[in-house]
Design a protein around this motif. Structure first.
Motif, mmCIF file in Angstrom:
data_model
loop_
_atom_site.group_PDB
_atom_site.id
_atom_site.type_symbol
_atom_site.label_atom_id
_atom_site.label_comp_id
_atom_site.label_asym_id
_atom_site.label_seq_id
_atom_site.Cartn_x
_atom_site.Cartn_y
_atom_site.Cartn_z
ATOM 1 N N ASN A 61 0.785 -1.452 -0.264
ATOM 2 C CA ASN A 61 -0.091 0.185 -0.182
ATOM 3 C C ASN A 61 0.880 0.799 0.595
ATOM 4 O O ASN A 61 0.000 2.616 -0.094
ATOM 5 C CB ASN A 61 -1.135 0.346 1.649
ATOM 6 N N TYR A 62 1.984 1.041 0.030
ATOM 7 C CA TYR A 62 3.321 2.109 0.008
ATOM 8 C C TYR A 62 4.029 2.655 -0.936
ATOM 9 O O TYR A 62 4.095 0.961 -1.937
ATOM 10 C CB TYR A 62 3.608 2.369 1.442
ATOM 11 N N GLU A 63 5.100 3.643 -1.199
ATOM 12 C CA GLU A 63 5.745 3.371 -2.344
ATOM 13 C C GLU A 63 6.939 2.543 -2.068
ATOM 14 O O GLU A 63 7.275 2.061 -0.322
ATOM 15 C CB GLU A 63 6.737 4.847 -1.906
ATOM 16 N N GLY A 64 7.816 1.920 -2.697
ATOM 17 C CA GLY A 64 8.321 0.772 -2.462
ATOM 18 C C GLY A 64 8.588 -0.117 -4.165
ATOM 19 O O GLY A 64 7.939 0.007 -4.996
ATOM 20 N N LYS A 65 9.503 -0.979 -3.869
ATOM 21 C CA LYS A 65 10.260 -1.655 -4.682
ATOM 22 C C LYS A 65 9.992 -3.391 -4.049
ATOM 23 O O LYS A 65 9.446 -4.119 -3.132
ATOM 24 C CB LYS A 65 11.667 -1.353 -5.091
ATOM 25 N N LYS A 66 9.475 -3.863 -5.003
ATOM 26 C CA LYS A 66 8.956 -4.895 -4.633
ATOM 27 C C LYS A 66 9.687 -6.551 -6.086
ATOM 28 O O LYS A 66 9.966 -6.005 -7.311
ATOM 29 C CB LYS A 66 7.227 -5.683 -5.323
ATOM 30 N N TYR A 67 10.336 -7.416 -5.371
ATOM 31 C CA TYR A 67 10.503 -8.127 -6.112
ATOM 32 C C TYR A 67 10.332 -9.809 -5.909
ATOM 33 O O TYR A 67 10.044 -10.084 -5.084
ATOM 34 C CB TYR A 67 12.431 -8.071 -5.790
ATOM 35 N N ILE A 68 9.927 -10.317 -6.799
ATOM 36 C CA ILE A 68 9.759 -11.578 -7.124
ATOM 37 C C ILE A 68 10.185 -12.244 -7.862
ATOM 38 O O ILE A 68 10.320 -12.814 -9.228
ATOM 39 C CB ILE A 68 8.065 -11.815 -7.339
ATOM 40 N N TYR A 69 10.144 -13.782 -7.599
ATOM 41 C CA TYR A 69 11.028 -15.075 -8.126
ATOM 42 C C TYR A 69 10.282 -15.720 -8.097
ATOM 43 O O TYR A 69 9.496 -16.310 -7.185
ATOM 44 C CB TYR A 69 12.394 -15.366 -7.154
ATOM 45 N N LEU A 70 10.751 -16.902 -8.968
ATOM 46 C CA LEU A 70 10.893 -17.955 -9.466
ATOM 47 C C LEU A 70 8.739 -18.454 -8.876
ATOM 48 O O LEU A 70 8.680 -18.954 -8.276
ATOM 49 C CB LEU A 70 11.066 -19.088 -8.892
ATOM 50 N N CYS A 71 7.750 -17.903 -10.508
ATOM 51 C CA CYS A 71 6.985 -18.632 -9.972
ATOM 52 C C CYS A 71 5.891 -18.309 -9.118
ATOM 53 O O CYS A 71 5.221 -18.679 -8.628
ATOM 54 C CB CYS A 71 6.725 -20.383 -10.021
ATOM 55 N N MET A 72 5.995 -16.667 -8.720
ATOM 56 C CA MET A 72 5.626 -16.224 -7.319
ATOM 57 C C MET A 72 4.872 -17.838 -6.161
ATOM 58 O O MET A 72 4.252 -17.741 -5.534
ATOM 59 C CB MET A 72 3.966 -16.582 -8.091
ATOM 60 N N VAL A 73 7.138 -17.951 -5.945
ATOM 61 C CA VAL A 73 6.522 -18.770 -4.375
ATOM 62 C C VAL A 73 6.785 -17.793 -3.703
ATOM 63 O O VAL A 73 7.154 -17.700 -2.321
ATOM 64 C CB VAL A 73 7.831 -20.319 -4.857
ATOM 65 N N MET A 74 8.143 -16.668 -3.511
ATOM 66 C CA MET A 74 8.448 -15.906 -3.257
ATOM 67 C C MET A 74 8.707 -14.895 -3.099
ATOM 68 O O MET A 74 8.854 -14.294 -4.811
ATOM 69 C CB MET A 74 10.154 -16.421 -2.410
ATOM 70 N N VAL A 75 7.645 -13.514 -2.184
ATOM 71 C CA VAL A 75 7.527 -12.234 -2.869
ATOM 72 C C VAL A 75 8.694 -11.766 -2.036
ATOM 73 O O VAL A 75 8.823 -11.386 -0.882
ATOM 74 C CB VAL A 75 6.278 -12.032 -2.496
ATOM 75 N N ILE A 76 9.333 -10.479 -2.164
ATOM 76 C CA ILE A 76 10.635 -10.300 -1.338
ATOM 77 C C ILE A 76 9.626 -8.757 -1.882
ATOM 78 O O ILE A 76 9.973 -7.902 -2.724
ATOM 79 C CB ILE A 76 11.656 -9.955 -2.021
#
Length: 187
Positions: A61-76
């Motif tokens: 819900n806030y300003e930020g950067k989002k990184y997602i690896y390997l077929c949506m098993v982990m969100v960082i």
């Protein structure tokens, strides 16, 4: 092979973004992958109430950067005020990590150590997203966006379209002979 530094102009769902590019640098670390982010600081919306250096639910819900690896098993996800979110989507486990961020005028830098045990075996895809702005000025950006012709009428931002993720390998950073450490999280 991709370089370990990814400077990119993030592209929004509908129009090219006209601001300075985000830079992501991946480096090898003994205990995990070190990721450094350098980006503009929009300061919109304001900082979340979470404590810097701690995990924060609702970070999207806030300003930020989002990184997602390997077929949506982990969100960082990272927030420039120091909050972060690491979530294993299958099982719902919240994980902690070392993340530090600082704001210098109109830019922010953040560095995270993502432990090897957090990565599932065979990481092979990734995408990166950025969010900033409020109300009608809310902007959702993607390193690998959904093509305009694939967007349905009324569709909102969708971070789960795996067919638009691109190839990614930890060996590109660690070297071809590197073997990923076994993880107790992914047995």
């Amino acid at each position: 092979m991709l370089p370990s530094i990814y400077p990119f102009n993030i592209i929004s769902i509908f129009i090219p973004v006209m601001h300075e590019p985000v830079t992501i640098t991946f480096k090898a670390g003994d205990q995990g992958l070190i990721m450094h982010v350098n980006s503009l600081f929009f300061d919109d919306p304001p900082a979340p109430p979470g404590e810097p250096g701690k995990s924060f639910d609702g970070l999207w819900n806030y300003e930020g950067k989002k990184y997602i690896y390997l077929c949506m098993v982990m969100v960082i996800a990272f927030r420039m005020h120091g909050q972060h979110l690491v979530l294993l989507l299958y099982g719902g486990d919240w994980l902690d990590l070392i993340f530090k961020a600082e704001i210098n005028w109109s830019k922010w830098n953040g560095t995270a150590l993502i432990p090897w045990r957090y990565f599932p075996p065979g990481v092979d895809k990734m995408n990166s997203y950025a969010i900033h702005g409020s109300g009608i000025g809310r902007t959702y950006e993607a390193l690998y966006p959904i093509p305009r012709e694939a967007i349905e009428f009324g569709q909102g931002p969708d971070f789960h379209r795996l067919e638009y993720f691109k190839a990614f390998s930890l060996k590109w950073i660690m070297g071809e002979n590197w073997e990923q450490p076994a993880s107790d999280l992914w047995k």
